[in-house]
Design an enzyme around this catalytic site. Structure first.
Site, PDB file in Angstrom:
ATOM      1  N   TYR A  64      -3.646   1.556   4.360  1.00 37.90           N
ATOM      2  CA  TYR A  64      -4.813   0.689   4.303  1.00 37.90           C
ATOM      3  C   TYR A  64      -5.344   0.348   5.690  1.00 37.90           C
ATOM      4  O   TYR A  64      -6.502  -0.035   5.843  1.00 37.90           O
ATOM      5  CB  TYR A  64      -4.446  -0.628   3.606  1.00 37.90           C
ATOM      6  CG  TYR A  64      -4.368  -0.585   2.096  1.00 37.90           C
ATOM      7  CD1 TYR A  64      -4.480   0.606   1.382  1.00 37.90           C
ATOM      8  CD2 TYR A  64      -4.182  -1.757   1.378  1.00 37.90           C
ATOM      9  CE1 TYR A  64      -4.397   0.631   0.004  1.00 37.90           C
ATOM     10  CE2 TYR A  64      -4.100  -1.749  -0.006  1.00 37.90           C
ATOM     11  CZ  TYR A  64      -4.206  -0.552  -0.695  1.00 37.90           C
ATOM     12  OH  TYR A  64      -4.129  -0.545  -2.062  1.00 37.90           O
ATOM     13  N   GLY A  65      -4.495   0.441   6.699  1.00 41.76           N
ATOM     14  CA  GLY A  65      -4.840  -0.050   8.027  1.00 41.76           C
ATOM     15  C   GLY A  65      -6.178   0.402   8.577  1.00 41.76           C
ATOM     16  O   GLY A  65      -6.949  -0.417   9.097  1.00 41.76           O
ATOM     17  N   GLU A 105      10.178   6.979   7.778  1.00 41.39           N
ATOM     18  CA  GLU A 105       9.920   7.769   6.579  1.00 41.39           C
ATOM     19  C   GLU A 105      10.561   9.151   6.670  1.00 41.39           C
ATOM     20  O   GLU A 105      10.769   9.813   5.645  1.00 41.39           O
ATOM     21  CB  GLU A 105       8.423   7.847   6.313  1.00 41.39           C
ATOM     22  CG  GLU A 105       7.836   6.485   5.969  1.00 41.39           C
ATOM     23  CD  GLU A 105       6.474   6.542   5.314  1.00 41.39           C
ATOM     24  OE1 GLU A 105       5.897   7.647   5.236  1.00 41.39           O
ATOM     25  OE2 GLU A 105       5.995   5.477   4.880  1.00 41.39           O
ATOM     26  N   SER A 137       0.823  -1.204   0.000  1.00 37.32           N
ATOM     27  CA  SER A 137       0.000   0.000   0.000  1.00 37.32           C
ATOM     28  C   SER A 137       0.859   1.257   0.000  1.00 37.32           C
ATOM     29  O   SER A 137       0.367   2.342  -0.304  1.00 37.32           O
ATOM     30  CB  SER A 137      -0.927   0.007   1.213  1.00 37.32           C
ATOM     31  OG  SER A 137      -0.178  -0.033   2.411  1.00 37.32           O
ATOM     32  N   ASN A 176       1.206  -5.978   5.424  1.00 36.37           N
ATOM     33  CA  ASN A 176       0.577  -6.797   6.452  1.00 36.37           C
ATOM     34  C   ASN A 176      -0.938  -6.701   6.413  1.00 36.37           C
ATOM     35  O   ASN A 176      -1.645  -7.712   6.501  1.00 36.37           O
ATOM     36  CB  ASN A 176       1.099  -6.374   7.828  1.00 36.37           C
ATOM     37  CG  ASN A 176       2.505  -6.842   8.085  1.00 36.37           C
ATOM     38  OD1 ASN A 176       2.737  -7.930   8.566  1.00 36.37           O
ATOM     39  ND2 ASN A 176       3.478  -6.008   7.745  1.00 36.37           N
ATOM     40  N   CYS A 221       5.938  -5.177  10.683  1.00 38.29           N
ATOM     41  CA  CYS A 221       5.687  -4.084   9.743  1.00 38.29           C
ATOM     42  C   CYS A 221       6.915  -3.996   8.861  1.00 38.29           C
ATOM     43  O   CYS A 221       8.052  -4.075   9.356  1.00 38.29           O
ATOM     44  CB  CYS A 221       5.463  -2.763  10.485  1.00 38.29           C
ATOM     45  SG  CYS A 221       5.423  -1.310   9.389  1.00 38.29           S
ATOM     46  N   THR A 222       6.722  -3.812   7.573  1.00 40.49           N
ATOM     47  CA  THR A 222       7.858  -3.852   6.661  1.00 40.49           C
ATOM     48  C   THR A 222       8.738  -2.613   6.759  1.00 40.49           C
ATOM     49  O   THR A 222       9.815  -2.576   6.150  1.00 40.49           O
ATOM     50  CB  THR A 222       7.378  -4.052   5.210  1.00 40.49           C
ATOM     51  OG1 THR A 222       6.313  -3.125   4.919  1.00 40.49           O
ATOM     52  CG2 THR A 222       6.881  -5.471   5.002  1.00 40.49           C
ATOM     53  N   HIS A 223       8.330  -1.596   7.516  1.00 37.61           N
ATOM     54  CA  HIS A 223       9.224  -0.475   7.803  1.00 37.61           C
ATOM     55  C   HIS A 223      10.264  -0.842   8.871  1.00 37.61           C
ATOM     56  O   HIS A 223      11.360  -0.282   8.903  1.00 37.61           O
ATOM     57  CB  HIS A 223       8.438   0.731   8.330  1.00 37.61           C
ATOM     58  CG  HIS A 223       7.693   1.507   7.300  1.00 37.61           C
ATOM     59  ND1 HIS A 223       6.620   1.004   6.617  1.00 37.61           N
ATOM     60  CD2 HIS A 223       7.867   2.780   6.840  1.00 37.61           C
ATOM     61  CE1 HIS A 223       6.151   1.923   5.783  1.00 37.61           C
ATOM     62  NE2 HIS A 223       6.892   3.016   5.903  1.00 37.61           N
TER      63      HIS A 223
END
Length: 275
Positions: free
Chosen positions: A42-43, A151, A11, A74, A183-185
């Site tokens: 999206y969460g 970020e 996303s 996720n 989380c992919t971060h």
């Protein structure tokens, strides 16, 4: 098909850590990345809405001719995995179950922690996946500000360390010996997370474990790209601002100027309140 790219969908930007892990483990493979940044995150969205948005993006990757789909999000993994596997003729890999399998194998005490975004935490996706291992004591904690730090390019410093203590100290006090970065971060914060949790805690990266699953799926299907082909090429598409995407892709991938053109593909479904 062996020369077709691996399709990676997220996303937003976090899935770039999954792409980075894939490039590390499968350096001869081409990757096509699609980030739905115009409609992220999206969460907070209802699961039916998330499913609709994710399938639209996955359709575009399949039309591009990918040989495997990686749902590197996720929230989308929890919402759309079963639909995607029924809808497409290519293998589909997601980020939750690979990390859960690794954590269940790695824990020595049976106490496992999961850190994730608030949306993933509230979805219960990781706890549902761990239900297959009822002997484990699993505790899930949301760490919403971690994404904000990543970020912004902040991976250290007293403010981040303080926030990490706030999120992680309760898990350390619970005695977890294995921590899933859900989380992919979060792989970009491995240093500070390991510092706070201590050397005795094993960190499980959903990005790394997903890349291992991609290797396994391609090898089992005899779809690995031959080593004697020319060097692979990678493509990036975003539904949002391509320059913002390029800036963060450089940070997440760590490849500097080798990030090629970033294409824009506006979303066809725009919900009220979306960018």
């Amino acid at each position: 098909m062996t020369d077709s790219p691996i399709g990676v969908f997220d996303s937003g930007y976090g899935g770039l850590t999954v792409m980075r892990a894939i490039l590390d483990q499968l350096p001869h493979e081409s990757v096509a990345y699609f980030g739905d940044t115009a409609r992220a995150p999206y969460g907070p969205r209802p699961i039916a809405e998330t499913r609709e948005l994710a399938l639209e993006c996955l359709d575009r990757l399949v039309e591009h001719g990918v040989k495997v789909l990686v749902i590197a999000c996720n929230t989308a993994s929890a919402a759309v995995l079963h639909d995607a596997r029924e809808r497409y003729d290519v293998p589909v890999v997601e980020v939750i179950r690979p990390a859960v399998r690794r954590a269940a194998a790695a824990t020595r005490t049976g106490r496992v922690g999961v850190v994730s975004t608030r949306g993933t935490h509230q979805s219960g996706a990781y706890l549902d996946a761990f239900a297959a291992a009822p002997h484990l004591d699993v505790v899930s904690t949301p760490c919403p500000r971690f994404v904000e730090f990543v970020e912004a390019g902040v991976t250290g410093g007293p403010e981040l360390v303080g926030v990490a203590h706030e999120y992680l100290d309760p898990l350390r006090e619970r005695g977890v010996d294995t921590l899933v970065l859900g989380c992919t971060h979060y792989p970009l914060l491995t240093g500070v997370i390991s510092y706070v949790m201590g050397d005795g805690v094993t960190l499980v990266s959903s990005a790394e474990e997903t890349a291992k699953d991609v290797f396994r799926v391609l090898a089992d299907a005899d779809l690995l790209r031959p080593d004697d082909l020319p060097p692979p090429s990678h493509g990036f598409t975003t539904t949002g601002d391509p320059e913002e995407f390029r800036r963060l892709a450089v940070r997440f991938l760590g490849v500097g100027s080798s990030v090629g053109p970033v294409f824009t593909s506006p979303p066809t479904v725009v919900r009220a309140g979306m960018a």
